[in-house]
Scaffold this motif. Structure first.
Motif, PDB file in Angstrom:
ATOM      1  N   LYS A 180       0.855  -1.185   0.000  1.00 59.89           N
ATOM      2  CA  LYS A 180       0.000   0.000   0.000  1.00 59.89           C
ATOM      3  C   LYS A 180       0.893   1.237   0.000  1.00 59.89           C
ATOM      4  CE  LYS A 180      -3.641   0.042   2.591  1.00 59.89           C
ATOM      5  NZ  LYS A 180      -4.500   0.078   3.797  1.00 59.89           N
ATOM      6  N   VAL A 194       1.507   4.720   0.900  1.00 55.55           N
ATOM      7  CA  VAL A 194       0.925   5.566   1.943  1.00 55.55           C
ATOM      8  C   VAL A 194       0.805   7.018   1.469  1.00 55.55           C
ATOM      9  CG1 VAL A 194       1.228   6.421   4.297  1.00 55.55           C
ATOM     10  CG2 VAL A 194       1.840   4.046   3.739  1.00 55.55           C
ATOM     11  N   MET A 241      -1.922   6.357   8.344  1.00 58.10           N
ATOM     12  CA  MET A 241      -1.008   5.693   7.410  1.00 58.10           C
ATOM     13  C   MET A 241      -1.483   4.284   7.089  1.00 58.10           C
ATOM     14  SD  MET A 241       2.819   6.757   8.679  1.00 58.10           S
ATOM     15  CE  MET A 241       3.619   8.248   8.065  1.00 58.10           C
ATOM     16  N   SER A 277      -4.827   4.650   4.957  1.00 53.86           N
ATOM     17  CA  SER A 277      -4.816   5.442   3.731  1.00 53.86           C
ATOM     18  C   SER A 277      -4.898   4.590   2.483  1.00 53.86           C
ATOM     19  CB  SER A 277      -3.552   6.298   3.681  1.00 53.86           C
ATOM     20  OG  SER A 277      -2.418   5.496   3.429  1.00 53.86           O
TER      21      SER A 277
END
Length: 274
Positions: free
Chosen positions: A39, A41, A271, A274
């Protein structure tokens, strides 16, 4: 692992020419991005800052440089999806020219390194006063010209510090070597305004939004003197990799970390989500 214009390379195989403009003139910008479990951030914030920086520096933005394209380029450069990485996305004008470039078209380089960064319990800072970060809009852009940051980092290492505060030509606080700075006094949180010359940090933006929503604190983007740092109740720094790092010591002053820790945990949650 490296990604140069879409081609995956081992670190040792990248070859840049002596005409590389990032090397010769610092004609380059970059984003430092955290990737956790595949992912990216705060990716939208990084992407739009990159686009704004390229426009400001008159770089030609390729049609394919969409949010989705660059995210895919970052993720394909990562070898193992279940780890945490620091990613540096560098954009520089193509080779050629002296101060005036031959073209405004760009190359891009994505560099990925595994990340094992933790927040320090004790964190000491001081002022760096040998050279200044000059206030103005250009200083808010993450260009490859990081000489003041480099010299301040050497100063910190030589003096057993964790970081240094950078000042502008007006002797006002700008930022630290690797991030933005916030100070807390009473119920007021302050951070240097962009007009002071600080980087327009992604984590800075998120923390400002968090404090704006806090019922007990107000946030001010303003000029800050070194004297105000000395008199603060709390000080913390922010960047896209560590999130929030509370500062415990500035010269002979010891700070509390109560609000700093709350902000750090709130940003860490953002974080993750997100």
């Amino acid at each position: 692992m490296l990604n140069f214009n879409g081609e995956l390379l081992k670190d040792s195989t990248l070859q840049l020419t002596n005409e590389n403009r990032g090397f010769k003139y610092g004609d380059a910008i970059f984003e430092t991005i955290k990737v956790v479990n595949n992912k990216v951030v705060f990716w939208e914030d990084h992407y739009f800052r990159l686009m704004a920086s390229m426009r400001m520096l008159r770089m030609k933005i390729p049609m394919k440089f969409t949010l989705e394209f660059l995210q895919e380029e970052i993720l394909k450069t990562i070898e193992e999806s279940n780890k945490t990485y620091r990613v540096r996305l560098n954009v520089f004008r193509k080779d050629g020219g002296l101060y005036t470039p031959k073209t405004n078209e760009i190359d891009y380089l994505i560099e990925v390194k595994e990340l094992n960064t933790t927040v320090k319990e004790t964190y000491r800072i001081d002022l760096y006063k040998d050279f200044y970060n000059y206030s103005g809009l250009l200083s808010t852009v993450k260009t490859n010209n990081r000489m003041v940051n480099t010299l301040a980092s050497i100063f910190a290492e030589e003096n057993d510090l964790d970081n240094c505060i950078l000042l502008n030509e007006k002797k006002g606080v700008v930022e630290v070597t690797n991030g933005n700075i916030f100070i807390i006094k009473g119920n007021i949180a302050k951070t240097p305004a962009l007009s002071e010359g600080c980087i327009k940090g992604v984590a800075r933006k998120k923390v400002i939004e968090l404090i704006e929503k806090h019922p007990d604190y107000t946030i001010e983007e303003t000029s800050i003197s070194p004297f105000e740092v000395q008199k603060a109740d709390e000080v913390f720094i922010t960047n896209a990799i560590i999130g929030v790092q509370p500062v415990t010591n500035y010269r002979k002053k010891t700070f509390k970390t109560e609000l700093s820790e709350k902000v750090r945990k709130s940003l860490q949650t953002q974080m993750i989500l997100s």
